[in-house]
Write a protein that holds these residues in place. Structure first.
Motif, PDB file in Angstrom:
ATOM      1  N   ASP A  78      -0.472   3.594  -3.822  1.00  0.00           N
ATOM      2  CA  ASP A  78       0.433   2.453  -4.455  1.00  0.00           C
ATOM      3  C   ASP A  78       0.070   3.406  -6.151  1.00  0.00           C
ATOM      4  O   ASP A  78      -1.220   2.828  -6.512  1.00  0.00           O
ATOM      5  N   HIS A  79       1.047   2.974  -7.020  1.00  0.00           N
ATOM      6  CA  HIS A  79       1.017   3.101  -8.074  1.00  0.00           C
ATOM      7  C   HIS A  79       1.250   1.855  -9.108  1.00  0.00           C
ATOM      8  O   HIS A  79       1.946   1.903 -10.083  1.00  0.00           O
ATOM      9  N   GLY A  80       1.162   0.951  -8.213  1.00  0.00           N
ATOM     10  CA  GLY A  80       1.707  -0.554  -8.740  1.00  0.00           C
ATOM     11  C   GLY A  80       0.673  -0.865  -9.421  1.00  0.00           C
ATOM     12  O   GLY A  80      -0.938  -0.363  -9.645  1.00  0.00           O
ATOM     13  N   PRO A  81       1.281  -2.234 -10.063  1.00  0.00           N
ATOM     14  CA  PRO A  81      -0.467  -2.686 -10.477  1.00  0.00           C
ATOM     15  C   PRO A  81      -1.561  -3.742 -10.468  1.00  0.00           C
ATOM     16  O   PRO A  81      -2.549  -3.856 -10.756  1.00  0.00           O
ATOM     17  N   GLY A  82      -0.911  -3.912  -9.475  1.00  0.00           N
ATOM     18  CA  GLY A  82      -2.816  -4.515  -7.798  1.00  0.00           C
ATOM     19  C   GLY A  82      -3.476  -3.638  -7.671  1.00  0.00           C
ATOM     20  O   GLY A  82      -3.207  -2.668  -8.701  1.00  0.00           O
ATOM     21  N   ALA A  83      -4.606  -3.994  -7.302  1.00  0.00           N
ATOM     22  CA  ALA A  83      -6.005  -3.579  -7.783  1.00  0.00           C
ATOM     23  C   ALA A  83      -5.795  -2.906  -5.959  1.00  0.00           C
ATOM     24  O   ALA A  83      -7.316  -2.041  -5.776  1.00  0.00           O
ATOM     25  N   GLN A  84      -5.015  -3.152  -5.213  1.00  0.00           N
ATOM     26  CA  GLN A  84      -5.462  -2.659  -3.880  1.00  0.00           C
ATOM     27  C   GLN A  84      -5.565  -1.549  -3.546  1.00  0.00           C
ATOM     28  O   GLN A  84      -6.714  -0.979  -2.637  1.00  0.00           O
ATOM     29  N   ALA A  85      -4.845  -0.285  -4.188  1.00  0.00           N
ATOM     30  CA  ALA A  85      -5.221   0.820  -4.110  1.00  0.00           C
ATOM     31  C   ALA A  85      -6.394   1.469  -5.003  1.00  0.00           C
ATOM     32  O   ALA A  85      -7.195   2.184  -3.829  1.00  0.00           O
ATOM     33  N   ALA A  86      -7.272   0.463  -5.691  1.00  0.00           N
ATOM     34  CA  ALA A  86      -8.353   0.903  -6.241  1.00  0.00           C
ATOM     35  C   ALA A  86      -9.672   0.672  -5.021  1.00  0.00           C
ATOM     36  O   ALA A  86     -10.131   1.895  -5.230  1.00  0.00           O
ATOM     37  N   ILE A 262       7.540  -1.294 -21.576  1.00  0.00           N
ATOM     38  CA  ILE A 262       8.541  -2.690 -20.457  1.00  0.00           C
ATOM     39  C   ILE A 262       6.651  -2.445 -19.549  1.00  0.00           C
ATOM     40  O   ILE A 262       6.583  -3.398 -18.639  1.00  0.00           O
ATOM     41  N   ALA A 263       6.316  -0.719 -19.040  1.00  0.00           N
ATOM     42  CA  ALA A 263       5.505  -1.146 -18.739  1.00  0.00           C
ATOM     43  C   ALA A 263       4.095  -1.905 -19.318  1.00  0.00           C
ATOM     44  O   ALA A 263       3.655  -2.578 -18.071  1.00  0.00           O
ATOM     45  N   GLN A 264       3.724  -1.903 -20.105  1.00  0.00           N
ATOM     46  CA  GLN A 264       2.942  -2.577 -20.560  1.00  0.00           C
ATOM     47  C   GLN A 264       3.224  -4.338 -20.146  1.00  0.00           C
ATOM     48  O   GLN A 264       2.125  -5.037 -19.772  1.00  0.00           O
ATOM     49  N   THR A 265       4.349  -4.807 -20.557  1.00  0.00           N
ATOM     50  CA  THR A 265       5.023  -5.908 -20.411  1.00  0.00           C
ATOM     51  C   THR A 265       4.968  -6.418 -19.011  1.00  0.00           C
ATOM     52  O   THR A 265       4.352  -7.282 -18.439  1.00  0.00           O
ATOM     53  N   GLY A 266       5.229  -5.558 -18.017  1.00  0.00           N
ATOM     54  CA  GLY A 266       5.298  -5.591 -17.187  1.00  0.00           C
ATOM     55  C   GLY A 266       3.969  -5.932 -15.474  1.00  0.00           C
ATOM     56  O   GLY A 266       3.795  -6.330 -14.908  1.00  0.00           O
ATOM     57  N   ARG A 271      -0.141  -9.831 -13.824  1.00  0.00           N
ATOM     58  CA  ARG A 271      -1.299 -10.456 -14.281  1.00  0.00           C
ATOM     59  C   ARG A 271      -1.715 -11.213 -14.262  1.00  0.00           C
ATOM     60  O   ARG A 271      -2.363 -12.692 -13.578  1.00  0.00           O
ATOM     61  N   LEU A 272      -0.683 -11.924 -15.148  1.00  0.00           N
ATOM     62  CA  LEU A 272      -0.406 -13.723 -15.758  1.00  0.00           C
ATOM     63  C   LEU A 272       0.355 -14.512 -15.054  1.00  0.00           C
ATOM     64  O   LEU A 272      -0.816 -15.448 -14.401  1.00  0.00           O
ATOM     65  N   SER A 273       1.214 -14.065 -13.990  1.00  0.00           N
ATOM     66  CA  SER A 273       1.392 -14.782 -12.653  1.00  0.00           C
ATOM     67  C   SER A 273       0.764 -14.408 -11.243  1.00  0.00           C
ATOM     68  O   SER A 273       1.313 -15.093 -10.761  1.00  0.00           O
ATOM     69  N   GLY A 274      -0.818 -13.907 -11.681  1.00  0.00           N
ATOM     70  CA  GLY A 274      -1.301 -13.818 -10.064  1.00  0.00           C
ATOM     71  C   GLY A 274      -0.325 -12.924  -9.147  1.00  0.00           C
ATOM     72  O   GLY A 274      -1.032 -13.081  -7.870  1.00  0.00           O
ATOM     73  N   GLY A 275       0.347 -11.787  -9.204  1.00  0.00           N
ATOM     74  CA  GLY A 275       0.911 -10.820  -8.641  1.00  0.00           C
ATOM     75  C   GLY A 275       2.411 -11.250  -8.359  1.00  0.00           C
ATOM     76  O   GLY A 275       3.116 -10.568  -7.946  1.00  0.00           O
ATOM     77  N   ARG A 278       6.429  -8.553 -10.694  1.00  0.00           N
ATOM     78  CA  ARG A 278       6.755  -7.634 -10.893  1.00  0.00           C
ATOM     79  C   ARG A 278       7.731  -6.781 -11.636  1.00  0.00           C
ATOM     80  O   ARG A 278       8.012  -6.514 -11.182  1.00  0.00           O
ATOM     81  N   GLY A 279       7.178  -6.229 -12.800  1.00  0.00           N
ATOM     82  CA  GLY A 279       8.030  -5.599 -14.034  1.00  0.00           C
ATOM     83  C   GLY A 279       8.738  -4.299 -13.002  1.00  0.00           C
ATOM     84  O   GLY A 279       8.047  -4.098 -11.684  1.00  0.00           O
ATOM     85  N   PRO A 280       9.805  -3.912 -13.738  1.00  0.00           N
ATOM     86  CA  PRO A 280      10.343  -2.289 -12.976  1.00  0.00           C
ATOM     87  C   PRO A 280       9.810  -1.727 -13.070  1.00  0.00           C
ATOM     88  O   PRO A 280       9.381  -0.376 -12.019  1.00  0.00           O
TER      89      PRO A 280
END
Length: 344
Positions: A78-86, A262-266, A271-275, A278-280
């Motif tokens: 998972d390359h998404g912004p969440g922390a679960q992959a770590a 786009i990536a940084q904003t997403g 983070r601000l929305s608690g997940g 999610r951006g593109p």
């Protein structure tokens, strides 16, 4: 070849099943950890001995009984912004290596990735002693780097070796190539700033060969980069892969700076929305596919006697010969750049 079985986690995945095939072809007994009956059937068809379990939940030591070598290929991609992959990659590695220690295995190979060095900045001809970035590109980079540290922490108990490939490709590819094909066919493919930045690659046969050599000759506690040799531009790499399927990419291009924003904003919105938002494109996905990443593999050449066993041209010919197969998995290309980054 060892006198005891090789135990492979993630044995039905792209890397895992090719490792099963590789070692079975050498007459080696292979035990493959899988999570389902269907995956077990695939490993058995390759000549391996499947065992069902999960690196995050199962008692793995009894499943490893009698084995001599661990190859830890299982991982969350998972390359998404969440922390679960770590968390999954840390915990999965920790539990797997504890089990290997308790089962008395003598050698362990951690299949890692160039992502451990990714921060979103270009990586030019980086060596194995390049420090981990202070700010990893995302949870996947952070988790895989932490997994390396965890694995090396077991060096007093067994000979630990870490291999880092980049952009694994080749026969029966169920990751990068199907994603590229789906993106082109859907009309959603675009180059990132023309795609003229360099990228190392690793054919699956070269990775399997590198693992084999590491088991035979690798120095305990060492990291080795495994590549196809001289890098090519990302554009040439993708163009070559697509051509094996009778396809050509469009000339559309998206500016790198725009994608970075786009990536940084997403990620910030996530983070601000608690997940909830999610951006593109995540920043991890951007870092994986939008900048130069080239690996120096001289250490593997020196210590292991490594040299690629299949060239870029021969790998493409192999793919062309198999291009009429109809068993390639379907891929959803809803988000072009993110999907390709996850595949890499």
């Amino acid at each position: 070849m060892t006198d005891h079985p090789v135990f492979i986690t993630g044995a039905s995945g792209y890397v895992g099943r090719n490792l099963v095939r590789h070692f079975v072809s050498k007459g080696q007994t292979v035990i493959g950890l899988v999570r389902s009956d269907a995956a077990a059937a695939r490993v058995k068809a390759l000549g391996g001995a499947p065992v069902i379990g999960d690196v995050l939940t199962s008692d793995l030591a009894p499943l490893m009984a009698g084995a001599g070598v661990l190859i830890h290929a299982a991982a969350s991609l998972d390359h998404g912004p969440g922390a679960q992959a770590a968390a999954d990659n840390r915990e999965g590695t920790r539990r797997t290596f504890i089990a290997a220690r308790d089962a008395g295995l003598t050698t362990a190979v951690q299949i890692s990735t160039d992502s451990v060095l990714q921060s979103g900045q270009p990586l030019h001809n980086v060596t194995e002693d390049t420090p981990y970035p202070a700010r990893p590109a995302g949870a996947y980079s952070a988790g895989k780097a932490q997994a390396e540290v965890i694995a090396r922490g077991f060096s007093d108990d067994m000979r630990v070796l870490i291999l880092r490939p980049r952009m694994v490709w080749g026969r029966d590819d169920s990751t990068a190539l199907p994603t590229l094909v789906a993106a082109v066919k859907s009309g959603k493919f675009a180059w990132i700033s023309g795609g003229d930045y360099l990228s190392s690659t690793t054919h699956i046969a070269n990775l399997c060969h590198g693992v084999d050599l590491a088991i035979a000759r690798g120095r305990a506690g060492q990291v080795y980069h495994i590549t196809d040799g001289a890098p090519r531009t990302f554009r040439k790499t993708v163009t070559g892969l697509l051509a094996t399927q009778g396809l050509a990419a469009s000339h559309k291009s998206v500016p790198r700076g725009l994608l970075r924003s786009i990536a940084q904003t997403g990620d910030a919105l996530y983070r601000l929305s608690g997940g909830r938002i999610r951006g593109p494109l995540s920043f991890q996905e951007y870092a994986t596919s939008a900048v130069e990443i080239t690996l120096n593999s001289l250490k593997a050449q020196r210590d292991l006697g490594y040299a690629p066993v299949i060239t870029w041209e021969d790998g493409l010919a192999e793919l062309r010969a198999a291009s009429d197969r109809s068993d390639q998995p379907a891929v959803n290309a809803d988000v072009l750049t993110g999907d390709i980054a996850r595949a890499l």
